[in-house]
Enzyme design. Structure first.
Site, mmCIF file in Angstrom:
data_model
loop_
_atom_site.group_PDB
_atom_site.id
_atom_site.type_symbol
_atom_site.label_atom_id
_atom_site.label_comp_id
_atom_site.label_asym_id
_atom_site.label_seq_id
_atom_site.Cartn_x
_atom_site.Cartn_y
_atom_site.Cartn_z
ATOM 1 N N ARG A 248 0.945 -1.342 -0.284
ATOM 2 C CA ARG A 248 0.144 -0.121 0.106
ATOM 3 C C ARG A 248 0.878 1.200 -0.046
ATOM 4 N NH1 ARG A 248 -2.521 0.887 5.329
ATOM 5 N NH2 ARG A 248 -1.137 2.324 5.262
ATOM 6 N N HIS A 252 -3.630 4.741 4.496
ATOM 7 C CA HIS A 252 -4.786 3.592 4.697
ATOM 8 C C HIS A 252 -5.884 4.829 3.872
ATOM 9 C CE1 HIS A 252 -8.139 0.936 5.432
ATOM 10 N NE2 HIS A 252 -8.913 1.985 5.837
ATOM 11 N N TYR A 261 2.991 4.569 12.230
ATOM 12 C CA TYR A 261 3.193 3.212 12.539
ATOM 13 C C TYR A 261 4.016 2.317 11.243
ATOM 14 C CZ TYR A 261 -0.777 3.122 8.862
ATOM 15 O OH TYR A 261 -1.399 3.428 7.799
HETATM 16 C C1 LIG Z 1 -16.343 -5.887 9.458
HETATM 17 C C2 LIG Z 1 -15.475 -4.356 9.493
HETATM 18 N N1 LIG Z 1 -14.538 -4.303 10.303
HETATM 19 C C3 LIG Z 1 -13.692 -3.268 10.397
HETATM 20 C C4 LIG Z 1 -13.914 -2.389 9.441
HETATM 21 C C5 LIG Z 1 -13.139 -1.133 9.473
HETATM 22 N N2 LIG Z 1 -12.114 -1.311 8.372
HETATM 23 C C6 LIG Z 1 -12.179 -0.649 7.315
HETATM 24 S S1 LIG Z 1 -10.840 -0.986 6.363
HETATM 25 C C7 LIG Z 1 -10.128 -2.007 7.283
HETATM 26 C C8 LIG Z 1 -8.809 -2.577 7.127
HETATM 27 C C9 LIG Z 1 -8.854 -3.621 6.108
HETATM 28 O O1 LIG Z 1 -7.549 -4.090 5.941
HETATM 29 P P1 LIG Z 1 -7.388 -4.950 4.546
HETATM 30 O O2 LIG Z 1 -8.076 -6.060 4.557
HETATM 31 O O3 LIG Z 1 -6.031 -5.596 4.579
HETATM 32 O O4 LIG Z 1 -7.619 -4.014 3.364
HETATM 33 P P2 LIG Z 1 -6.753 -2.825 2.817
HETATM 34 O O5 LIG Z 1 -7.244 -1.663 3.594
HETATM 35 O O6 LIG Z 1 -5.089 -2.879 3.410
HETATM 36 O O7 LIG Z 1 -6.627 -2.698 1.376
HETATM 37 C C10 LIG Z 1 -10.922 -2.071 8.485
HETATM 38 C C11 LIG Z 1 -10.217 -2.665 9.825
HETATM 39 C C12 LIG Z 1 -14.866 -2.510 8.427
HETATM 40 N N3 LIG Z 1 -15.141 -1.747 7.433
HETATM 41 N N4 LIG Z 1 -15.482 -3.503 8.530
#
Ligand SMILES: Cc1ncc(C[n+]2csc(CCOP(=O)(O)OP(=O)(O)O)c2C)c(N)n1
Ligand SMILES: [Mg+2]
Length: 330
Positions: A248, A252, A261
């Site tokens: 990434r 975020h 971090y």
């Molecule tokens: C069920 C749920 N838990 C938490 C969140 C909050 N949230 C949004 S994105 C994210 C991180 C997801 O990380 P990853 O799957 O690795 O995707 P990336 O953002 O790195 O592409 C979180 C915890 C959410 N949207 N839905």
């Protein structure tokens, strides 16, 4: 005569150039969105930067006239490859009435466009997996030669929906391809603290399907893996789990400060493998991307992004009463 990598995969020069253009368009729209956000013009950005190769490589391996996709919020490359336009994406960024995803009522990244067979997603991560499995079940029941592709982040592969969806798909041998875009972080949590297994693709074994890990910075490697998965799916051999590993390159989202971090050296190191640069080098090596073509492409994309920005900025907002549209039966 030596055969180039893309020719060995059955891809023409035009097709790989089209892949590159789609990747670059995604990148340039994303970069513009950050500027607009920092200028106070759009409320939120969630980036595709660093994942364009996986998104576009996978999409080009599908039948983009008939297959279905259930993308996640970073998949600008997937939705562009499936027919969404720069204008559509900017309308969503500006939350305008004409935004095809939600009429300006959802945050950006909540893609959905019926005419291009892009399934509407929800905010809870991974809910798209059972949706895509459902499309694959329908395809099997209706004996249609189509597949669904669902994508998600590696952190999201810890969510129950992922396991329930993959298990169902494995049991019923459904034509669904799950691609985990492993960008090494789930917001602030690094990959080492997300999974106990070595690879995300190891999880496939539990659901009776092949699991493969590919270089997500290499659009041709992803293309090859998805193409093979699609062939298996169409032949009734069932689902595949693909893990595309990249990084990434941005925080975020526009509301996150990744300096809290991770070290900037780590990000700088990852930028050396940026597919926009490495794929351009490949295309130059094989004489597809000449200086002249590159200049032309950059000009074209610049114009597209400028036009889309102006259009969306000047487009009307939704009417207040639209807030309840499609929420209750009319
Ligand atoms: C069920 C749920 N838990 C938490 C969140 C909050 N949230 C949004 S994105 C994210 C991180 C997801 O990380 P990853 O799957 O690795 O995707 P990336 O953002 O790195 O592409 C979180 C915890 C959410 N949207 N839905
Ligand atoms: Mg992640």
């Amino acid at each position: 005569m030596t055969v180039n990598r893309h020719e060995a995969l059955g891809l023409t020069d035009e097709q790989v150039l089209d892949m590159f253009k789609t990747m670059l368009l995604a990148r340039k729209i994303d970069e513009r969105m950050w500027l607009l956000n920092r200028a106070g013009k759009i409320p939120f950005v969630i980036s595709c930067q660093g994942q364009e190769a996986a998104q576009v490589g996978a999409s080009f391996a599908l039948d983009r006239e008939h297959d279905y996709v259930a993308p996640y919020y970073r998949d600008m490359g997937v939705v562009l490859a499936f027919g969404m336009t720069a204008k559509d994406l900017m309308l969503s960024g500006f939350a305008k009435k004409e935004d095809p995803n939600s009429g300006g009522r959802q945050m950006p990244g909540h893609f959905g466009q019926k005419k291009n067979r892009i399934l509407t997603g929800s905010s809870p991560v991974t809910t798209q997996v059972p949706h895509a499995v459902g499309v694959a079940l329908a395809a099997k029941m209706e004996k249609k030669d189509i597949v669904s592709l669902v994508t998600l982040g590696e952190g999201s592969s810890n969510q129950g929906d992922f396991h329930e969806g993959l298990n169902f798909a494995g049991v019923h041998k459904l034509p669904v391809i799950t691609m985990v875009e492993n960008n090494k972080y789930a917001i602030s949590v690094p990959i080492e603290r997300q999974l106990a297994s070595e690879k995300v693709s190891d999880r496939a074994q539990g659901y009776g399907m092949p699991g493969i890990t590919v270089d997500g910075n290499d659009p041709l490697a992803v293309y090859e893996a998805v193409k093979e998965a699609r062939n298996r799916a169409i032949n009734g051999e069932g689902p595949t789990l693909i893990e595309a590993v990249s990084y990434r390159l941005t925080a975020h989202s526009s509301d996150d400060d990744d300096r809290q971090y991770r070290e900037s050296e780590e990000v700088e190191e990852a930028k050396k493998k940026d597919s926009i640069i490495t794929f351009a080098s490949y295309l130059k090596e094989v004489d597809i991307l000449t200086e002249e073509v590159e200049k032309e492409i950059n000009g074209e994309i610049s114009d597209l992004v400028n036009e889309a920005t102006d259009y969306a900025e000047n487009a009307p907002y939704a009417d207040p009463e639209d807030a309840l549209k499609f929420v209750y039966e009319e």
